[in-house]
Design a protein around this motif. Structure first.
Motif, PDB file in Angstrom:
ATOM      1  N   LEU A  13      10.323  16.167  18.541  1.00 13.01           N
ATOM      2  CA  LEU A  13      11.043  17.205  19.765  1.00 13.01           C
ATOM      3  C   LEU A  13      11.524  18.355  19.354  1.00 13.01           C
ATOM      4  N   LEU A  14      12.339  18.007  18.060  1.00 18.45           N
ATOM      5  CA  LEU A  14      12.951  19.217  17.411  1.00 18.45           C
ATOM      6  C   LEU A  14      12.063  20.393  16.854  1.00 18.45           C
ATOM      7  N   LEU A  15      10.707  19.872  16.357  1.00 18.77           N
ATOM      8  CA  LEU A  15       9.711  20.963  16.172  1.00 18.77           C
ATOM      9  C   LEU A  15       9.177  21.606  17.474  1.00 18.77           C
ATOM     10  N   THR A  16       8.989  20.789  18.293  1.00 20.75           N
ATOM     11  CA  THR A  16       8.611  21.498  19.892  1.00 20.75           C
ATOM     12  C   THR A  16       9.540  22.470  20.157  1.00 20.75           C
ATOM     13  N   PHE A  17      10.747  22.256  20.269  1.00 16.41           N
ATOM     14  CA  PHE A  17      11.754  23.219  20.657  1.00 16.41           C
ATOM     15  C   PHE A  17      11.377  24.708  19.683  1.00 16.41           C
ATOM     16  N   VAL A  18      11.168  24.302  18.233  1.00 14.03           N
ATOM     17  CA  VAL A  18      10.997  25.494  17.450  1.00 14.03           C
ATOM     18  C   VAL A  18       9.655  26.144  17.960  1.00 14.03           C
ATOM     19  N   ASP A  19       8.574  25.434  18.143  1.00 12.39           N
ATOM     20  CA  ASP A  19       7.221  26.042  18.586  1.00 12.39           C
ATOM     21  C   ASP A  19       7.377  26.917  19.967  1.00 12.39           C
ATOM     22  N   TYR A  20       8.030  26.222  20.897  1.00 12.00           N
ATOM     23  CA  TYR A  20       8.324  27.148  21.998  1.00 12.00           C
ATOM     24  C   TYR A  20       9.058  28.268  21.850  1.00 12.00           C
TER      25      TYR A  20
ATOM     26  N   LYS B  91       9.647  30.135  19.088  1.00  8.75           N
ATOM     27  CA  LYS B  91       8.825  31.119  18.259  1.00  8.75           C
ATOM     28  C   LYS B  91       7.837  31.906  19.089  1.00  8.75           C
ATOM     29  N   ASP B  92       7.006  31.017  19.877  1.00 12.93           N
ATOM     30  CA  ASP B  92       6.129  31.558  20.793  1.00 12.93           C
ATOM     31  C   ASP B  92       6.437  32.693  21.702  1.00 12.93           C
ATOM     32  N   ARG B  93       7.833  32.367  22.442  1.00 18.46           N
ATOM     33  CA  ARG B  93       8.542  33.038  23.325  1.00 18.46           C
ATOM     34  C   ARG B  93       9.102  34.352  22.739  1.00 18.46           C
ATOM     35  N   TRP B  94      10.082  34.082  21.466  1.00 15.80           N
ATOM     36  CA  TRP B  94      10.528  35.354  21.236  1.00 15.80           C
ATOM     37  C   TRP B  94      10.271  35.803  19.717  1.00 15.80           C
ATOM     38  N   GLU B  95       9.103  35.111  19.262  1.00 14.06           N
ATOM     39  CA  GLU B  95       8.561  35.719  17.952  1.00 14.06           C
ATOM     40  C   GLU B  95       9.430  35.848  16.736  1.00 14.06           C
ATOM     41  N   GLU B  96      10.303  34.729  16.768  1.00 17.50           N
ATOM     42  CA  GLU B  96      11.246  34.356  15.564  1.00 17.50           C
ATOM     43  C   GLU B  96      11.724  33.122  15.503  1.00 17.50           C
ATOM     44  N   GLU B  97      12.300  32.616  14.591  1.00 15.26           N
ATOM     45  CA  GLU B  97      12.724  31.490  14.150  1.00 15.26           C
ATOM     46  C   GLU B  97      14.265  31.301  14.917  1.00 15.26           C
ATOM     47  N   PRO B  98      14.563  30.217  15.722  1.00 15.06           N
ATOM     48  CA  PRO B  98      15.777  29.839  15.986  1.00 15.06           C
ATOM     49  C   PRO B  98      16.965  29.875  14.826  1.00 15.06           C
ATOM     50  N   GLY B  99      18.119  30.253  15.126  1.00 13.83           N
ATOM     51  CA  GLY B  99      19.232  30.345  14.202  1.00 13.83           C
ATOM     52  C   GLY B  99      19.541  28.765  13.766  1.00 13.83           C
ATOM     53  N   LYS B 100      20.402  28.636  12.833  1.00 20.36           N
ATOM     54  CA  LYS B 100      20.827  27.121  12.364  1.00 20.36           C
ATOM     55  C   LYS B 100      21.582  26.688  13.452  1.00 20.36           C
ATOM     56  N   ARG B 101      22.812  27.366  13.943  1.00 23.06           N
ATOM     57  CA  ARG B 101      23.675  26.689  14.776  1.00 23.06           C
ATOM     58  C   ARG B 101      22.780  26.319  15.873  1.00 23.06           C
ATOM     59  N   LEU B 102      21.985  27.146  16.594  1.00 20.18           N
ATOM     60  CA  LEU B 102      21.168  26.554  17.613  1.00 20.18           C
ATOM     61  C   LEU B 102      20.204  25.653  17.334  1.00 20.18           C
ATOM     62  N   LEU B 103      19.797  25.265  16.163  1.00 19.82           N
ATOM     63  CA  LEU B 103      18.945  24.215  15.835  1.00 19.82           C
ATOM     64  C   LEU B 103      19.831  22.996  15.795  1.00 19.82           C
ATOM     65  N   ARG B 104      21.073  23.082  15.402  1.00 24.24           N
ATOM     66  CA  ARG B 104      21.942  21.861  15.119  1.00 24.24           C
ATOM     67  C   ARG B 104      22.226  21.519  16.603  1.00 24.24           C
TER      68      ARG B 104
END
Length: 246
Positions: free
Chosen positions: A182-189, A191-204
């Motif tokens: 689920l976590l990696l799925t969030f990252v995939d979507y 990155k696909d939409r915003w063309e960058e990695e989500p920040g550490k605070r958002l990931l947590r």
């Protein structure tokens, strides 16, 4: 970069591992719930023996058969998940996209969570392109992407999609894999939409949502496996924890 489907040493997963291992019902770590390994899943042991955390498709046939025999562990092929999810979606045809995203879904005995997210085919292990993923959470995230145009709105409804998607699992290693999927799925979507990695605070932040919603439970007793602790989950719309009553 490892080509493993689940890589605990990955720079995104490793900093969040201690949170990914938490059991919100007990305040302790999730447990293996198997005779194969010691009871508690610790960050230290998993990092020392990261090969223990493998999707079913990467395990030997003997190990797969043993877990099927002892724990009734059987994974549903991805195409079957899709057919069943299609039928679930038929009941949502009259909903607005926001109602659809907010509608609660639960995958019982979720294993690696193939009904919710589909990073890879459960039978072949082949990665599934984002456009072809058809898990229930995948579908919610695609609805968000289709109907939102600005970052803040996209993020709000992407988070709500995660808040409305639940699953429980008995086996500790499967549970951890489901949470990571689920976590990696969030990252995939993201990155696909915003063309960058989500920040550490958002990931947590999103990881904490996942840990609440994908929890460890004996589905026959509604308790933590091998214990008497009742399972509590989060009702995000009412902003409170509730006792799960299956």
């Amino acid at each position: 970069m490892s080509d493993r489907l689940i890589n605990i040493e990955d720079g995104l997963i490793k900093p969040l591992l201690s949170l990914l291992l938490k059991d919100k019902a007990t305040g302790e770590n999730i447990i293996w719930a198997t005779d194969t390994y010691p009871i508690f899943m610790t960050e230290k042991d998993i990092l020392l023996h990261s090969e223990m955390i493998r999707p079913r498709v990467e395990k030997s046939l003997d190990e797969q058969k043993t877990r099927t025999k002892r724990k009734a562990e059987v994974f549903t092929p991805t195409w079957v998940c899709n057919r069943m999810n299609d039928n679930i979606d038929k009941s949502s045809e009259t909903k607005t996209w926001k109602e659809y995203v907010d509608s609660k879904v639960l995958e019982i005995t979720c294993g690696e969570a193939p009904f919710l997210v589909q990073r890879y085919d459960t039978v072949t292990g082949k990665p599934i392109p984002l456009k072809d993923r058809a898990g229930l959470l995948d579908r919610k995230l695609k609805a968000v992407g289709k109907n939102t145009g600005v970052y803040d709105e996209w993020l709000k409804w992407a988070i709500r999609a995660f808040e409305s998607s639940y699953g429980y699992e008995y086996q500790g290693d499967n549970l951890l894999i489901a949470r990571i999927n689920l976590l990696l799925t969030f990252v995939d979507y993201y990155k696909d939409r915003w063309e960058e990695e989500p920040g550490k605070r958002l990931l947590r932040h999103i990881t904490n949502k996942i840990v609440w919603n994908i929890w460890q439970m004996d589905g026959l007793k509604n308790t933590v496996p091998l214990r008497k602790d009742r399972c509590r989950i989060r009702d995000w719309r009412r902003d409170k924890t509730v006792m799960f009553m299956g």
